[in-house]
Every structure is written in structure tokens, then in C-alpha cells.
Design a protein around this motif. Sequence first.
Motif, PDB file in Angstrom:
ATOM      1  N   HIS A  18      32.359  40.150  34.182  1.00 29.61           N
ATOM      2  CA  HIS A  18      33.027  39.567  36.350  1.00 29.61           C
ATOM      3  C   HIS A  18      33.186  40.990  36.609  1.00 29.61           C
ATOM      4  O   HIS A  18      32.443  41.057  37.804  1.00 29.61           O
ATOM      5  CB  HIS A  18      34.096  39.230  34.870  1.00 29.61           C
ATOM      6  CG  HIS A  18      35.062  39.209  35.854  1.00 29.61           C
ATOM      7  ND1 HIS A  18      36.130  39.213  36.504  1.00 29.61           N
ATOM      8  CD2 HIS A  18      35.018  38.798  38.147  1.00 29.61           C
ATOM      9  CE1 HIS A  18      37.208  38.622  37.500  1.00 29.61           C
ATOM     10  NE2 HIS A  18      36.017  38.911  38.448  1.00 29.61           N
TER      11      HIS A  18
ATOM     12  N   HIS B 291      31.407  41.531  40.657  1.00 28.63           N
ATOM     13  CA  HIS B 291      32.348  41.914  42.094  1.00 28.63           C
ATOM     14  C   HIS B 291      31.491  42.847  42.928  1.00 28.63           C
ATOM     15  O   HIS B 291      31.016  43.058  43.800  1.00 28.63           O
ATOM     16  CB  HIS B 291      33.063  42.955  41.567  1.00 28.63           C
ATOM     17  CG  HIS B 291      34.822  41.720  41.448  1.00 28.63           C
ATOM     18  ND1 HIS B 291      35.960  42.724  42.064  1.00 28.63           N
ATOM     19  CD2 HIS B 291      34.396  40.819  41.168  1.00 28.63           C
ATOM     20  CE1 HIS B 291      36.613  40.585  41.238  1.00 28.63           C
ATOM     21  NE2 HIS B 291      35.997  40.136  40.876  1.00 28.63           N
TER      22      HIS B 291
ATOM     23  N   CYS C 178      40.902  38.892  43.413  1.00 23.14           N
ATOM     24  CA  CYS C 178      40.884  38.008  42.448  1.00 23.14           C
ATOM     25  C   CYS C 178      41.009  36.587  41.764  1.00 23.14           C
ATOM     26  O   CYS C 178      42.348  37.424  41.536  1.00 23.14           O
ATOM     27  CB  CYS C 178      39.637  39.111  41.606  1.00 23.14           C
ATOM     28  SG  CYS C 178      39.439  38.880  39.853  1.00 23.14           S
TER      29      CYS C 178
END
Length: 156
Positions: free
Chosen positions: A59, A63, A126
Motif C-alpha cells: 500500500h 502511494h 486514503c
Amino acid sequence: MKADKKMNVESFNLDHTIVKAPYVRLAGVKEGINGDVIHKYDVRFCQPNKEHMEMPALHSLEHMMAEFSRNYSDKIVDISPMGCQTGFYFSLINHDDFEDVLHILEKTLSDVLGATEVPACNEVQCGWAASHSLEGAKAIAKKMLDKRSEWPQVFA
Ligand SMILES: [Zn+2]
């Protein structure tokens, strides 16, 4: 298990037991009615069914790659993780230069190594801000960069 019919999804027709990660592979080309062309790449970090990336690290890597890669090209449509957690799909529009794609990825991952925080790692920007690992992402980037010379080779 051998697929006996041709599947709609290009990568479902790829035998994942004979690839040799890491690699970057052209997985699809789409041309629009106005001549714009999208190239989609399979950026495989992990050997399928042998290793995978843990979600917090994957993750954070997502990003950072999404944010940093766009410093090197305005042709990037999308970079997003595979559900199997072994790689990313990377799509660019009107950019048909494989060597430059590798170069963008190399510079992007080098930036990951130098990062001091994960961009947009908060509940406003997010969908699961608690699930991140900067150090995990850096370890993945380091491992990938260490095998930079192998990226163009998909099969052993
Ligand atoms: Zn997120």
C-alpha cells in the motif's frame, strides 16, 4: 492446471509458473478512435506463488509510486497493485518507449528509497490510512532495484 480456453484477461493466458520475477512485461496495447494509444505493463516484483508483498508495504509502495512516477512523465494513466500482491500494473498513454518506462520505474523506486514519509497517508487522502509501512515499501524497492538488469527478461 493448464487453461484450455483463451481468457479475456491477457495475464490469465500467461503461464505464471514459467515466469522469472522480477520483470517488466508489456501486457496490453489499446488504441482509441483518435489514435491515442495506451500501453499497459505488468511490473512483477515477486515470483508468483512463491512470494508476495505484505499489504501495508504494498500500500505504501502504491502511494509512493503513484506520486513519484508522475514527476518523470505526464503520460502515466495508472499504477496500481495486483490483487495477488506480487506486482503492479503500470499504464501510460502515447508513450511507446520500453527503455524509458524502465527508466521511469528505476527513478521512481530510487525516490522510494529516499522517502521520509508516505505521501497522502492520512484519513482524508486514503481509504485505509492505518495500513502503511514505509520501511516495508523501501525493502521491496531495494530488492527490485538490486535486480534492475533482470527487468527486461520475463522468462528464465
Ligand atoms: Zn491509500
